[in-house]
Design an enzyme around this catalytic site. Structure first.
Site, short mmCIF file in Angstrom:
data_model
loop_
_atom_site.label_atom_id
_atom_site.label_comp_id
_atom_site.label_asym_id
_atom_site.label_seq_id
_atom_site.Cartn_x
_atom_site.Cartn_y
_atom_site.Cartn_z
N SER A 1 -10.33 -3.58 1.76
CA SER A 1 -10.20 -3.17 0.36
C SER A 1 -11.07 -4.01 -0.57
O SER A 1 -12.29 -3.94 -0.46
CB SER A 1 -8.73 -3.17 -0.04
OG SER A 1 -8.57 -2.31 -1.13
N HIS B 1 -2.31 1.08 3.84
CA HIS B 1 -3.51 0.38 3.34
C HIS B 1 -3.73 -0.96 4.04
O HIS B 1 -4.84 -1.47 4.06
CB HIS B 1 -3.31 0.17 1.83
CG HIS B 1 -4.50 -0.33 1.09
ND1 HIS B 1 -5.70 0.34 1.07
CD2 HIS B 1 -4.68 -1.44 0.31
CE1 HIS B 1 -6.56 -0.34 0.30
NE2 HIS B 1 -5.97 -1.43 -0.15
N ASP C 1 -2.88 5.49 4.61
CA ASP C 1 -3.39 4.72 3.46
C ASP C 1 -3.47 5.64 2.24
O ASP C 1 -4.19 6.64 2.25
CB ASP C 1 -4.79 4.16 3.80
CG ASP C 1 -5.33 3.25 2.70
OD1 ASP C 1 -4.82 3.30 1.56
OD2 ASP C 1 -6.27 2.49 2.98
C1 MLT Z 1 -6.96 -4.12 -2.44
O1 MLT Z 1 -6.13 -3.85 -1.56
O2 MLT Z 1 -7.77 -5.05 -2.31
C2 MLT Z 1 -6.94 -3.30 -3.69
O3 MLT Z 1 -6.21 -2.13 -3.49
C3 MLT Z 1 -8.32 -2.98 -4.12
C4 MLT Z 1 -8.36 -2.23 -5.39
O4 MLT Z 1 -7.45 -2.40 -6.24
O5 MLT Z 1 -9.31 -1.47 -5.62
#
Ligand code: MLT
Length: 261
Positions: A86, A236, A208
């Site tokens: 992410s 995720h 996700d």
């Molecule tokens: C993450 O898991 O790093 C976030 O969801 C990234 C994001 O907010 O775009």
């Protein structure tokens, strides 16, 4: 910026960059499961974990340059395998675009190459202000935690969810705001993807909801030498939620790199 980091194992270096607002703690199963064969290095990105959280906006480029500085501190001159989840993936895409000779393979997990929409960027600014105002991470924890995991993990596996809640709650408001504002400013890197020449693994949790499998497929389709792997029973946080499958996929990918040498 001197980053805190974990560094375990022998062999070629595999650097893993965590998501927002997490820390190297999310890679614990990769440090143990992959770190027996490879040298796994997992930093805390600026503003996260045990790394400093300076005032300001943390651009993805700045975070990537912190990682380069860490490689220099560790005297790692050989190209690395670079993985990011992410936000860690946004940082990885910045690093490979600007320091291509440092990277011999990429692992993009539960991430995307596009920029924020104006609405998403505005939402991040509102969250940054809420966190600074509350002087604690709670607003972002409450907003994000339900979206990080698959439904089953959320309902039935508190032993997986709670440690990440604790990590998020310990992230400082300044670190959270810096990262949110940096992500809101990140450029659209989709045009770079066709120019990525290193072998790339695109990995995504089948459930996700933040960066869904369709988005991962678009990412893999746009990178010439990429393969897509969908991790079952995971959202995720795929490598954290289903480390058995994710580690097997990652080890297979790493082995394929050695076979090319
Ligand atoms: C993450 O898991 O790093 C976030 O969801 C990234 C994001 O907010 O775009």
């Amino acid at each position: 910026m001197h980053l805190a980091y974990a560094d375990v194992g022998p062999g070629p270096a595999v650097v893993l960059l965590h998501g927002f607002p997490l820390s190297k703690a999310m890679w614990q199963e990769q440090l143990s499961g992959i770190g027996s064969t490879y040298r796994v290095i997992a930093p805390d990105l600026r503003g996260h974990g045990e790394s400093p959280a300076p005032e300001g906006v943390y651009t993805m480029d700045e975070m990537a340059d912190d990682v380069i500085e860490l490689l220099e501190t560790l005297h790692i001159t050989e190209p690395i395998v670079l993985g990011g989840l992410s936000m860690g993936g946004y940082v990885a895409l910045s690093l490979v675009a600007r320091h291509p000779r440092r990277v011999r393979a990429l692992m993009l997990m539960d991430t995307r190459a596009g920029a924020d929409t104006p609405d998403a960027a505005q939402g991040r600014e509102a969250t940054a202000r809420a966190v600074l105002e509350a002087d604690k991470a709670t607003p972002v924890v409450n907003a994000m935690l339900p979206k990080l995991f698959s439904k089953l993990t959320l309902e039935k596996r508190p032993e997986r969810v709670e440690p990440m809640r604790t990590v998020m709650e310990q992230t400082t408001p300044r670190g959270i705001a810096g990262a949110l504002r940096g992500m809101a400013k990140r450029p659209d890197r989709r045009a770079d993807l066709a120019g990525i020449s290193v072998p790339t693994l695109v990995l995504v949790g089948e459930e996700d909801v933040i960066t869904p499998p369709a988005e991962a497929k678009a990412l893999a389709d746009a990178i010439p030498n990429a393969r897509l792997e969908v991790v079952p029973h995971a959202g995720h946080m795929a490598p954290y939620e289903n480390p058995a499958v994710a580690n097997a996929v990652i080890l297979r990918f790493l082995k394929s790199l050695e076979d090319r040498r």
